[in-house]
Design an enzyme around this catalytic site. Structure first.
Site, mmCIF file in Angstrom:
data_model
loop_
_atom_site.group_PDB
_atom_site.id
_atom_site.type_symbol
_atom_site.label_atom_id
_atom_site.label_comp_id
_atom_site.label_asym_id
_atom_site.label_seq_id
_atom_site.Cartn_x
_atom_site.Cartn_y
_atom_site.Cartn_z
ATOM 1 N N CYS A 112 39.843 44.746 33.252
ATOM 2 C CA CYS A 112 39.603 44.477 34.675
ATOM 3 C C CYS A 112 40.968 44.340 35.352
ATOM 4 O O CYS A 112 41.969 44.835 34.846
ATOM 5 C CB CYS A 112 38.733 43.236 34.880
ATOM 6 S SG CYS A 112 39.542 41.687 34.445
ATOM 7 N N ARG A 113 41.036 43.661 36.475
ATOM 8 C CA ARG A 113 42.306 43.533 37.199
ATOM 9 C C ARG A 113 43.279 42.597 36.482
ATOM 10 O O ARG A 113 44.436 42.921 36.291
ATOM 11 C CB ARG A 113 42.041 43.037 38.628
ATOM 12 C CG ARG A 113 43.288 42.917 39.463
ATOM 13 C CD ARG A 113 42.945 42.471 40.894
ATOM 14 N NE ARG A 113 44.120 41.906 41.524
ATOM 15 C CZ ARG A 113 44.518 40.647 41.423
ATOM 16 N NH1 ARG A 113 43.815 39.782 40.714
ATOM 17 N NH2 ARG A 113 45.594 40.225 42.030
#
Length: 98
Positions: free
Chosen positions: A63-64
């Site tokens: 993810c980020r």
């Protein structure tokens, strides 16, 4: 939960290691670039699309920053999947994107 750094993932990709990477970010985040070959399944849809994943394979969740992929790992682990979280997420990624 098993974890791997972005550098470790990048090193495996450089050695032509066939990896199963799942990016759980939102559509607009992935549009800005994702790890080449990564499959995009937003976290909010993962519960409904997990049957697309093969329980006999190992998956690296991205993810980020590592938080959402950590939640994705918990969900998939509870359903018997072999999961690794990429610590630091795309913020730590220095490799190529597509």
């Amino acid at each position: 939960m098993k974890q791997m750094t972005a550098k470790e993932v990048e090193a495996l990709l450089k050695h032509d290691k066939s990896l199963n990477i799942v990016d759980v970010r939102e559509v607009d985040e992935v549009a800005a670039g994702k790890i080449p070959g990564a499959v995009h399944i937003p976290l909010g849809l993962l519960e409904f699309r997990m049957q697309e994943l093969d329980k006999s394979k190992e998956y690296i969740m991205v993810c980020r920053s590592g938080g959402r992929s950590g939640r994705a790992c918990q969900l998939l682990d509870s359903h018997g999947y072999n999961i690794i979280n990429m610590a630091g997420g795309m913020l730590a990624w220095e490799g190529p994107t597509e």
